[in-house]
Design a protein around this motif. Structure first.
Motif, PDB file in Angstrom:
ATOM      1  N   TYR A  13       0.831  -1.209   0.000  1.00 33.51           N
ATOM      2  CA  TYR A  13       0.000   0.000   0.000  1.00 33.51           C
ATOM      3  C   TYR A  13       0.866   1.259   0.000  1.00 33.51           C
ATOM      4  O   TYR A  13       0.619   2.194  -0.776  1.00 33.51           O
ATOM      5  CB  TYR A  13      -0.933   0.002   1.218  1.00 33.51           C
ATOM      6  CG  TYR A  13      -1.628   1.327   1.428  1.00 33.51           C
ATOM      7  CD1 TYR A  13      -2.753   1.678   0.681  1.00 33.51           C
ATOM      8  CD2 TYR A  13      -1.147   2.243   2.357  1.00 33.51           C
ATOM      9  CE1 TYR A  13      -3.376   2.907   0.862  1.00 33.51           C
ATOM     10  CE2 TYR A  13      -1.762   3.470   2.549  1.00 33.51           C
ATOM     11  CZ  TYR A  13      -2.874   3.798   1.804  1.00 33.51           C
ATOM     12  OH  TYR A  13      -3.495   5.021   1.977  1.00 33.51           O
ATOM     13  N   LYS A  19       1.265   4.313  -2.667  1.00 33.84           N
ATOM     14  CA  LYS A  19       0.905   5.659  -2.197  1.00 33.84           C
ATOM     15  C   LYS A  19       2.006   6.660  -2.506  1.00 33.84           C
ATOM     16  O   LYS A  19       1.755   7.753  -3.051  1.00 33.84           O
ATOM     17  CB  LYS A  19       0.630   5.619  -0.699  1.00 33.84           C
ATOM     18  CG  LYS A  19       0.281   6.969  -0.065  1.00 33.84           C
ATOM     19  CD  LYS A  19      -0.023   6.783   1.422  1.00 33.84           C
ATOM     20  CE  LYS A  19      -0.444   8.091   2.074  1.00 33.84           C
ATOM     21  NZ  LYS A  19       0.705   9.026   2.197  1.00 33.84           N
ATOM     22  N   GLU A  75       2.172   9.854  -5.070  1.00 33.62           N
ATOM     23  CA  GLU A  75       2.422  11.194  -4.536  1.00 33.62           C
ATOM     24  C   GLU A  75       3.621  11.854  -5.201  1.00 33.62           C
ATOM     25  O   GLU A  75       3.622  13.068  -5.435  1.00 33.62           O
ATOM     26  CB  GLU A  75       2.628  11.124  -3.019  1.00 33.62           C
ATOM     27  CG  GLU A  75       1.343  10.825  -2.251  1.00 33.62           C
ATOM     28  CD  GLU A  75       1.587  10.675  -0.757  1.00 33.62           C
ATOM     29  OE1 GLU A  75       2.759  10.779  -0.323  1.00 33.62           O
ATOM     30  OE2 GLU A  75       0.597  10.451  -0.028  1.00 33.62           O
ATOM     31  N   GLU A  86      -3.049  -0.930  -6.840  1.00 35.61           N
ATOM     32  CA  GLU A  86      -3.238   0.500  -6.624  1.00 35.61           C
ATOM     33  C   GLU A  86      -2.718   1.325  -7.805  1.00 35.61           C
ATOM     34  O   GLU A  86      -3.148   2.462  -8.006  1.00 35.61           O
ATOM     35  CB  GLU A  86      -2.511   0.936  -5.349  1.00 35.61           C
ATOM     36  CG  GLU A  86      -2.978   0.257  -4.080  1.00 35.61           C
ATOM     37  CD  GLU A  86      -4.323   0.767  -3.601  1.00 35.61           C
ATOM     38  OE1 GLU A  86      -4.695   1.898  -3.964  1.00 35.61           O
ATOM     39  OE2 GLU A  86      -5.020   0.021  -2.879  1.00 35.61           O
TER      40      GLU A  86
END
Length: 287
Positions: free
Chosen positions: A175, A179, A183, A250
């Motif tokens: 995760y 992430k 970003e 993701e």
């Protein structure tokens, strides 16, 4: 500086011999039988073996041939390389911020990515000790450097060594990789370094390996974890593979493809006690 721990053991320490061996892996009868070239697939993730090149190098080459099809020499790729901890040294999950030396040249770390990763993800420590003698990440680097020398790609690295390989840890690591990649707007490839069954007769190894390969192709990290436990499958890097799959879900990974599978018996001719090797690519097809 993180100096090579297994050069001269898992692969040649002499640069010329190493280049010759990498090219021989590509052209081997168990390899892809062609050298790397730029293509149209956006490869987001790979499963790669990490044994000595004489045993698993040809299977490993399949993954890096696919990675060459992602590459754009004008754009740097962050290679997040996840490997199991075989040595028992260091923290449960450890990221390295050192420059990594290979016989073919050095790799710079993606320091911004690494700094955010260990500060935001509580389970990851900035710890060089776990990486000192570990081979699972190191053996991927000469293949990456070979792509650089061919001017196919440029890389910075994020090396993550996982002693803890439980489901919850792997999901959290995956995760946060995704992430931070989003970003920072990084172009990433997530490489999970793992061999499959260890020291089983050929028929048992291939049967067990087919189970975990099926789970990876379905991108089902929970089922992979359950099957490794329930069927007593001695896959050494199931944690890195679960983390990779979680990250790629993701990041838009849509298609998992088995590129190659073989065992050490296919190289040595001894099928009484083998180790399984697979190369798998996860990609999204560019329009």
């Amino acid at each position: 500086m993180r100096y090579p721990a297994v050069a001269g053991l898992f692969y040649p320490s002499d640069p010329e011999e190493l280049l010759e061996m990498i090219e021989a892996c590509y052209l081997h009868k168990l390899g892809p039988k062609t050298l790397p070239s730029v293509g149209k697939y956006d490869i987001l993730g790979l499963v790669c073996p990490h044994a000595g090149y004489v045993y698993s190098g040809p299977i490993q080459a399949h993954s890096y041939l696919q990675l060459s099809k992602k590459a754009d020499p004008s754009e740097e790729i962050t290679a997040v390389i996840l490997g199991p901890n075989h040595t028992g040294l260091g923290s449960g999950v450890s990221v390295s911020a050192d420059v990594w030396r290979t016989p073919l040249g050095d790799f710079e770390p993606d320091k911004e990515f690494i700094d955010m990763l260990w500060k935001e993800c509580e389970i990851i420590d900035l710890d060089e000790t776990a990486h000192l003698k570990e081979h699972s990440i190191e053996v991927q680097l000469p293949f990456l450097k070979h792509l650089e020398l061919l001017e196919i790609a440029k890389f910075k690295i994020v090396p993550i060594c996982m002693m803890f390989q439980d489901y919850e840890t792997a999901i959290e690591v995956g995760y946060f990789i995704a992430k931070i990649a989003k970003e920072l707007n990084r172009r990433v490839v997530v490489i999970a370094s793992s061999d499959l069954s260890h020291y089983e007769p050929q028929d048992i190894a291939t049967e067990k390996d087919a189970i975990v390969i099926k789970d990876i192709l379905k991108m089902d990290e929970k089922k992979l974890y359950e099957d490794v436990i329930n069927y007593n499958i001695s896959m050494c890097g199931y944690g890195p593979v679960m983390a990779m799959m979680r990250a790629l879900k993701e990041l838009g990974g849509r298609e998992a493809k088995l590129l190659a599978y073989a065992t050490s018996g296919d190289v040595t001719g001894d099928y009484s006690s083998v180790v399984g090797y697979a190369s798998i690519a996860i990609s999204r097809l560019l329009e």
